[in-house]
Design a protein around this motif. Structure first.
Motif, PDB file in Angstrom:
ATOM      1  N   LEU A   1       4.117  -0.723   0.165  1.00  0.00           N
ATOM      2  CA  LEU A   1       3.314   0.248  -0.583  1.00  0.00           C
ATOM      3  C   LEU A   1       2.532   1.155   0.371  1.00  0.00           C
ATOM      4  O   LEU A   1       2.497   2.382   0.200  1.00  0.00           O
ATOM      5  CB  LEU A   1       2.355  -0.470  -1.535  1.00  0.00           C
ATOM      6  N   LYS A   2       1.925   0.548   1.391  1.00  0.00           N
ATOM      7  CA  LYS A   2       1.199   1.334   2.402  1.00  0.00           C
ATOM      8  C   LYS A   2       2.142   2.268   3.134  1.00  0.00           C
ATOM      9  O   LYS A   2       1.808   3.439   3.402  1.00  0.00           O
ATOM     10  CB  LYS A   2       0.521   0.387   3.396  1.00  0.00           C
TER      11      LYS A   2
ATOM     12  N   LYS B   1       4.928   3.591   1.960  1.00  0.00           N
ATOM     13  CA  LYS B   1       5.325   4.683   1.061  1.00  0.00           C
ATOM     14  C   LYS B   1       4.254   5.765   1.004  1.00  0.00           C
ATOM     15  O   LYS B   1       4.570   6.964   1.025  1.00  0.00           O
ATOM     16  CB  LYS B   1       5.601   4.139  -0.340  1.00  0.00           C
ATOM     17  N   HIS B   2       2.992   5.376   0.919  1.00  0.00           N
ATOM     18  CA  HIS B   2       1.902   6.350   0.874  1.00  0.00           C
ATOM     19  C   HIS B   2       1.870   7.178   2.159  1.00  0.00           C
ATOM     20  O   HIS B   2       1.712   8.412   2.126  1.00  0.00           O
ATOM     21  CB  HIS B   2       0.555   5.637   0.675  1.00  0.00           C
ATOM     22  N   LEU B   3       2.013   6.494   3.303  1.00  0.00           N
ATOM     23  CA  LEU B   3       1.971   7.199   4.580  1.00  0.00           C
ATOM     24  C   LEU B   3       3.149   8.157   4.714  1.00  0.00           C
ATOM     25  O   LEU B   3       2.989   9.297   5.155  1.00  0.00           O
ATOM     26  CB  LEU B   3       1.980   6.197   5.737  1.00  0.00           C
TER      27      LEU B   3
ATOM     28  N   ASP C   1       4.835   9.628   2.357  1.00  0.00           N
ATOM     29  CA  ASP C   1       4.606  10.795   1.493  1.00  0.00           C
ATOM     30  C   ASP C   1       3.729  11.820   2.208  1.00  0.00           C
ATOM     31  O   ASP C   1       4.005  13.026   2.177  1.00  0.00           O
ATOM     32  CB  ASP C   1       3.938  10.374   0.178  1.00  0.00           C
ATOM     33  N   ASP C   2       2.689  11.346   2.867  1.00  0.00           N
ATOM     34  CA  ASP C   2       1.800  12.240   3.624  1.00  0.00           C
ATOM     35  C   ASP C   2       2.543  12.887   4.791  1.00  0.00           C
ATOM     36  O   ASP C   2       2.377  14.088   5.073  1.00  0.00           O
ATOM     37  CB  ASP C   2       0.588  11.470   4.167  1.00  0.00           C
TER      38      ASP C   2
END
Length: 490
Positions: free
Chosen positions: A384-385, A387-389, A391-392
C-alpha cells in the motif's frame, strides 16, 4: 510554429518545411525528440569539423566538436547528388525512428542539418570500435564476456521490438562500443533499413547483410524474429570464430540455400566445447521456424544470460532519490532531459542503468507502475505504501503522460542533483540555447534548439514564462540557473 534555422534571427516566426513538419510533434510533450529536426544553415556555425572517421559512396563520417560545449560527436555527411530518392527517404525514416528512441544501448541522434549540397546527421561519437574487433584483441575471452555484451544487444532489440521496430540488419559491424574503456557499454547503430511495423504484420522486402540474413527474409515473409536469427549467427561467430553454415560458396543463391537448409554445424569441436546452456540458446535462436525462436525479452531471462552475465542490482540510494524527485515545470523537465541525454557520462549513468534494468521486468526499456510498485514493495515490505509513492512518482516524472517512465525520465529523476546540475552542466546547457553568445536566450533561440516542436506563438510564450521571472520576454543566465536549481527533491 517553431522554426529550425542554423542561426538565431530575432523573434520573427518562420514556417516549417514539409520535412520539418513530418519530424515535429504538434504539442509540447517533454522528451528527447523535441530537440531533433531538420535544421537549415551552415553546420560550421555550431561545430568544428575535425578528422575523417570513415568514407563511403555517399560521403564521409567526421569527428566534430560542439563549439559551445566542447563535446565530441560524429557527423555523417551525405551528398545530395550521390543519393537516390529512396535513399533520401530511408535517411528520413532513420531519423524519424532514432529521434524517438530512448535506450542506453542504442546510438543517440543529436541533430540533423542540411545545406544546398549535403545532409548532416550528428550522433554520439562511439570511439570504442566494433565489438568483434574488440573481442579478437582480448587476451582472455570467455562466455561471461560474450554474455555481457549480448545481453546489452538484446536489451536494445527488446526495446525496439516492444516499439514494433525491426532492425533488419543486425551484424557485428552494427554493434559498437561507446569508448575504449573496458566497461564501455555497447551501442546498436545503423537504423537505415529499420522498419516500424503494424502489430502482427509480416514484411516482404529482402533486406540485410547476406551472412546474417534469416531464412524467412529470403522467403519474403518475416517479422521481428529475423533480428533474433541474426543475433544467433553473431553469438555463434563470437563464441566459435566460425559461421553455423558453410560460407565458402560460389554464389549468393548457394549461400541462401545453406541458410535455408536448416542444417547447421552443431557438431564441430568449437561448438560442442561450449557450455550446454550456450549451445541450447544458440540452437533456439537459429530455429528454422521463427515461431520457435525466443523473443529478445525471453532471451534476457535465459539461463545462459542469467548465469554468465553480470546481474543488474537495484540501488536503494537510487530508489530513494527517485522517490524524492519533484518538478515544477515542463520547461525545466525538458532542459534536464537535454542534460541527462547529452552531458552525463557513462560512469555517472552506470548505477542508474543497473537499477533501471533490474526494475524493468518485461524488458521493454520502460518502467510501468506495476514494475515500480513491485520494486518498492520489496524495499518497504508494504504494498500500500509502495502504491502511494509510485502514484506520486508518476505525477512528477511521467512528463509525456505515456503511462510509463522512459529511460531519460528515469535518469533525470534518479540522478544526484550535484551530478545532473553541476555548474559545468548548467553552463553548457545555457550555451547550447544561447546561440549568439550574448548571455541571454531569446524566443527564437529557444525555438531553434527545441525545433522538434510545432506549436504557436502563444504556447511558446507560456513556455518562456516558466523561466522568465522578470517578464521581459528574454531568459537571462540567472533565471535559467535558478529555475534548474529550484528544489528538485521534496
Amino acid at each position: 510554429m517553431g522554426a529550425c534555422s542554423g542561426k538565431s534571427g530575432g523573434d520573427k516566426q518562420q514556417a516549417m518545411s514539409k520535412e520539418q513538419k513530418q519530424l515535429a510533434v504538434n504539442k509540447f510533450e517533454v522528451g528527447p525528440n523535441i530537440f531533433v529536426n531538420l535544421k537549415q544553415g551552415d553546420i560550421t556555425d555550431t561545430y568544428i569539423i575535425n578528422k575523417i572517421l570513415g568514407e563511403g559512396s555517399y560521403g564521409q563520417v567526421r569527428l566534430v566538436q560542439h563549439k559551445k560545449t566542447g563535446q565530441q560527436r560524429a557527423m555523417k555527411q551525405i551528398q545530395k547528388k550521390k543519393i537516390l530518392k529512396e535513399q533520401e527517404d530511408a535517411m528520413f525514416s532513420e531519423v524519424a525512428l532514432l529521434k524517438d528512441m530512448d535506450h542506453q544501448n542504442i546510438v543517440k541522434l543529436f541533430e540533423l542539418y542540411q545545406d544546398s549540397q549535403n545532409y548532416y546527421l550528428v550522433t554520439e561519437y562511439l570511439n570504442g570500435g566494433e565489438l568483434l574487433d574488440k573481442l579478437t584483441k582480448l587476451s582472455t575471452f570467455n562466455e561471461r564476456t560474450a554474455a555481457e555484451y549480448m545481453k546489452q544487444v538484446l536489451s536494445a532489440l527488446s526495446y525496439c521490438h516492444a516499439q514494433n521496430i525491426i532492425h533488419r540488419d543486425m551484424k557485428p559491424s552494427n554493434i559498437m562500443l561507446a569508448s575504449p574503456d573496458p566497461k564501455s557499454p555497447v551501442k546498436v547503430i545503423d537504423f537505415g533499413t529499420a522498419k516500424k511495423q503494424l502489430s502482427g504484420e509480416s514484411q516482404t522486402q529482402v533486406i540485410g547483410t547476406p551472412l546474417y540474413i534469416a531464412p524467412e527474409v529470403i522467403d519474403k515473409n518475416y517479422t521481428e524474429k529475423c533480428d533474433i536469427w541474426s543475433c544467433g549467427v553473431i553469438l555463434y561467430q563470437i563464441l566459435t570464430g566460425k559461421f553455423p553454415f558453410d560460407v565458402k560458396v560460389q554464389s549468393l543463391q548457394q549461400l541462401f540455400n545453406n541458410i535455408k537448409s536448416g542444417k547447421y554445424n552443431f557438431n564441430s569441436k568449437e561448438f560442442t566445447s561450449l557450455s550446454f546452456e550456450a549451445q541450447a540458446l544458440i540452437k533456439s535462436m537459429l530455429s528454422l521456424d521463427p515461431k520457435k525462436r525466443p523473443a529478445a525479452s525471453e532471451i534476457l531471462n535465459d539461463p545462459w544470460i542469467k548465469e554468465k552475465a553480470k546481474e543488474d542490482k537495484i540501488s536503494l540510494d537510487v530508489m530513494n532519490d527517485l522517490g524524492k524527485f519533484h518538478n515544477e515545470s515542463n520547461m525545466r523537465a525538458a532542459i534536464l532531459q537535454l542534460i541527462a541525454g547529452e552531458m552525463m557520462t557513462n560512469e555517472e549513468k552506470d548505477q542508474l542503468n543497473q537499477t533501471f534494468q533490474s526494475m524493468d521486468k518485461n524488458k521493454d526499456g520502460q518502467l510501468s507502475k506495476e514494475e515500480l510498485i513491485q520494486a518498492y514493495t520489496q524495499v518497504f515490505n508494504d504494498e500500500l505504501k509502495a502504491k502511494h509513492l509510485v502514484d506520486d512518482i508518476f505525477t512528477q516524472i511521467d512528463q509525456n503522460n505515456s503511462g510509463k517512465i522512459s529511460y531519460t525520465e528515469f535518469l533525470v529523476a534518479s540522478s544526484k542533483q550535484n551530478t545532473i546540475l553541476s555548474k559545468t552542466k548548467i553552463d553548457q546547457a545555457f550555451k547550447m540555447f544561447d546561440k549568439d553568445g550574448n548571455g541571454q536566450i531569446s524566443k527564437q533561440e529557444l525555438q531553434d534548439i527545441m525545433c522538434g516542436v510545432d506549436i504557436d506563438n502563444a504556447q511558446w510564450g507560456q513556455i518562456i514564462a516558466q523561466c522568465d521571472k522578470n517578464g521581459d520576454g528574454i531568459i537571462q543566465y540567472d533565471e535559467f540557473a535558478n529555475m534548474l536549481l529550484q528544489t528538485a527533491k521534496k
